[in-house]
Design a protein around this motif. Structure first.
Motif, mmCIF file in Angstrom:
data_model
loop_
_atom_site.group_PDB
_atom_site.id
_atom_site.type_symbol
_atom_site.label_atom_id
_atom_site.label_comp_id
_atom_site.label_asym_id
_atom_site.label_seq_id
_atom_site.Cartn_x
_atom_site.Cartn_y
_atom_site.Cartn_z
ATOM 1 N N CYS A 33 -88.685 67.156 44.365
ATOM 2 C CA CYS A 33 -89.365 66.695 43.458
ATOM 3 C C CYS A 33 -88.373 66.036 42.556
ATOM 4 O O CYS A 33 -88.326 66.027 41.263
ATOM 5 C CB CYS A 33 -90.251 68.056 42.354
ATOM 6 N N ALA A 34 -87.749 64.660 42.883
ATOM 7 C CA ALA A 34 -87.017 64.099 42.770
ATOM 8 C C ALA A 34 -88.061 62.893 42.973
ATOM 9 O O ALA A 34 -88.724 62.211 44.239
ATOM 10 C CB ALA A 34 -85.131 64.452 43.632
ATOM 11 N N TRP A 35 -87.162 61.625 41.787
ATOM 12 C CA TRP A 35 -86.997 60.415 42.492
ATOM 13 C C TRP A 35 -86.324 59.977 43.414
ATOM 14 O O TRP A 35 -85.626 59.781 43.106
ATOM 15 C CB TRP A 35 -86.715 59.201 41.179
ATOM 16 N N MET A 36 -86.820 58.692 43.846
ATOM 17 C CA MET A 36 -85.229 58.104 45.370
ATOM 18 C C MET A 36 -85.339 57.096 44.590
ATOM 19 O O MET A 36 -86.244 55.977 43.930
ATOM 20 C CB MET A 36 -86.427 57.498 46.351
ATOM 21 N N VAL A 37 -84.234 56.652 44.046
ATOM 22 C CA VAL A 37 -83.628 55.709 43.501
ATOM 23 C C VAL A 37 -82.263 55.106 43.955
ATOM 24 O O VAL A 37 -81.876 55.552 44.952
ATOM 25 C CB VAL A 37 -82.207 55.978 42.511
ATOM 26 N N VAL A 38 -82.506 53.404 44.757
ATOM 27 C CA VAL A 38 -81.937 52.530 45.729
ATOM 28 C C VAL A 38 -81.329 51.698 45.000
ATOM 29 O O VAL A 38 -82.040 50.757 43.582
ATOM 30 C CB VAL A 38 -82.344 52.071 47.181
ATOM 31 N N LEU A 39 -80.752 50.767 45.763
ATOM 32 C CA LEU A 39 -80.025 49.419 45.016
ATOM 33 C C LEU A 39 -81.235 48.510 45.203
ATOM 34 O O LEU A 39 -81.900 48.309 46.358
ATOM 35 C CB LEU A 39 -78.748 48.775 45.375
ATOM 36 N N PRO A 40 -81.226 47.572 45.004
ATOM 37 C CA PRO A 40 -82.046 46.000 45.295
ATOM 38 C C PRO A 40 -81.696 46.040 46.474
ATOM 39 O O PRO A 40 -80.871 45.522 46.737
ATOM 40 C CB PRO A 40 -81.652 45.269 44.258
ATOM 41 N N ARG A 53 -79.492 33.113 54.707
ATOM 42 C CA ARG A 53 -79.821 32.942 53.676
ATOM 43 C C ARG A 53 -79.398 33.547 52.540
ATOM 44 O O ARG A 53 -80.327 35.460 53.300
ATOM 45 C CB ARG A 53 -80.964 32.023 53.102
ATOM 46 N N GLN A 54 -79.085 33.663 51.816
ATOM 47 C CA GLN A 54 -78.695 34.897 50.439
ATOM 48 C C GLN A 54 -80.482 35.182 49.965
ATOM 49 O O GLN A 54 -80.968 34.483 49.752
ATOM 50 C CB GLN A 54 -77.715 34.408 49.221
ATOM 51 N N LEU A 55 -80.647 36.433 49.654
ATOM 52 C CA LEU A 55 -81.781 36.911 49.282
ATOM 53 C C LEU A 55 -81.818 36.762 47.909
ATOM 54 O O LEU A 55 -80.831 37.275 47.029
ATOM 55 C CB LEU A 55 -82.530 38.485 49.632
ATOM 56 N N SER A 56 -83.041 36.202 47.210
ATOM 57 C CA SER A 56 -82.795 36.977 45.666
ATOM 58 C C SER A 56 -82.903 38.132 44.469
ATOM 59 O O SER A 56 -83.782 38.493 45.681
ATOM 60 C CB SER A 56 -84.266 36.167 45.214
ATOM 61 N N CYS A 57 -82.351 38.175 43.880
ATOM 62 C CA CYS A 57 -81.844 39.082 43.662
ATOM 63 C C CYS A 57 -82.763 39.541 42.488
ATOM 64 O O CYS A 57 -82.898 40.491 42.057
ATOM 65 C CB CYS A 57 -80.297 39.987 42.273
ATOM 66 N N THR A 60 -87.785 42.482 44.236
ATOM 67 C CA THR A 60 -88.086 43.734 44.639
ATOM 68 C C THR A 60 -88.287 44.155 46.085
ATOM 69 O O THR A 60 -88.144 43.561 46.820
ATOM 70 C CB THR A 60 -89.265 44.747 42.456
ATOM 71 N N TRP A 61 -88.173 46.035 46.141
ATOM 72 C CA TRP A 61 -88.006 46.197 47.125
ATOM 73 C C TRP A 61 -90.139 46.229 47.140
ATOM 74 O O TRP A 61 -90.394 46.130 48.336
ATOM 75 C CB TRP A 61 -88.132 48.015 47.494
ATOM 76 N N GLU A 62 -90.833 46.624 46.580
ATOM 77 C CA GLU A 62 -92.236 46.518 46.733
ATOM 78 C C GLU A 62 -93.025 44.998 47.324
ATOM 79 O O GLU A 62 -93.621 44.524 47.110
ATOM 80 C CB GLU A 62 -93.058 46.825 44.989
ATOM 81 N N ASP A 63 -91.445 43.754 47.092
ATOM 82 C CA ASP A 63 -92.193 42.459 47.099
ATOM 83 C C ASP A 63 -91.676 42.546 48.719
ATOM 84 O O ASP A 63 -92.504 41.316 49.693
ATOM 85 C CB ASP A 63 -90.395 41.453 46.761
ATOM 86 N N TYR A 64 -91.172 43.587 49.713
ATOM 87 C CA TYR A 64 -91.058 43.210 51.050
ATOM 88 C C TYR A 64 -91.593 44.941 51.617
ATOM 89 O O TYR A 64 -91.956 44.641 52.901
ATOM 90 C CB TYR A 64 -89.048 43.952 51.444
ATOM 91 N N SER A 79 -85.951 51.124 41.311
ATOM 92 C CA SER A 79 -84.401 50.265 40.938
ATOM 93 C C SER A 79 -84.256 51.397 40.559
ATOM 94 O O SER A 79 -83.793 52.456 38.969
ATOM 95 C CB SER A 79 -84.636 48.758 40.198
ATOM 96 N N LEU A 80 -82.671 51.167 40.395
ATOM 97 C CA LEU A 80 -81.174 52.181 39.222
ATOM 98 C C LEU A 80 -81.828 51.786 38.252
ATOM 99 O O LEU A 80 -81.775 52.553 36.723
ATOM 100 C CB LEU A 80 -79.680 51.547 39.531
ATOM 101 N N GLU A 81 -82.702 50.141 37.707
ATOM 102 C CA GLU A 81 -82.401 49.611 36.368
ATOM 103 C C GLU A 81 -83.998 50.633 35.614
ATOM 104 O O GLU A 81 -83.639 51.165 34.598
ATOM 105 C CB GLU A 81 -82.606 48.353 36.272
ATOM 106 N N TRP A 82 -84.564 50.779 36.675
ATOM 107 C CA TRP A 82 -85.952 51.694 36.114
ATOM 108 C C TRP A 82 -85.484 53.554 36.119
ATOM 109 O O TRP A 82 -85.697 53.320 34.539
ATOM 110 C CB TRP A 82 -86.876 51.962 37.573
ATOM 111 N N TRP A 83 -84.737 54.144 37.025
ATOM 112 C CA TRP A 83 -84.197 54.857 36.025
ATOM 113 C C TRP A 83 -83.407 55.274 35.418
ATOM 114 O O TRP A 83 -84.230 56.258 34.275
ATOM 115 C CB TRP A 83 -83.426 55.327 37.953
#
Length: 113
Positions: A33-40, A53-57, A60-64, A79-83
């Motif tokens: 019952c936890a959230w999964m939090v990952v880097l962008p 090519r570098q990915l745009s920061c 978000t993961w929802e874009d992929y 995301s960590l920011e969301w958390w």
């Protein structure tokens, strides 16, 4: 309040690898019952899988990846920011609830012991 299962390493790989990894982490998070939090994505996807090519920061993961929980449709990847915002929101809500509880325990201007 929910806990967090975090994958905060910057080891890079391709999208398929991340999907496999996130599926396992999301299963663990759901069972706890936890959230999964990952880097962008820009920090976890290798440029070797993106024509060097570098990915745009700003992406978000929802874009992929569309990865949601079946029971409520909520995003599995946070995301960590969301958390950080969620923790702040919950702390604010808890403070408000404590103030409300104190007000309920006050009768005729005197607090109940």
């Amino acid at each position: 309040r929910r806990s967090m299962v975090a994958y905060l390493t910057e080891a890079k790989a391709g999208v398929q690898d991340r999907i496999s990894l996130f599926t396992n982490i999301a299963s663990l998070a759901a069972s706890l019952c936890a959230w999964m939090v990952v880097l962008p994505p820009c920090q976890l996807l290798a440029i070797s899988h993106n024509n060097r090519r570098q990915l745009s920061c700003s992406k978000t993961w929802e874009d992929y990846i569309n990865m949601t929980y079946i029971h409520d449709g909520s995003p599995a990847i946070r995301s960590l920011e969301w958390w950080e915002q969620e923790v702040s929101r919950q702390q604010s809500q808890t403070s408000h609830q404590r103030r409300s509880a104190r007000q309920l325990l006050t009768i005729n201007g005197s607090a109940l012991a």
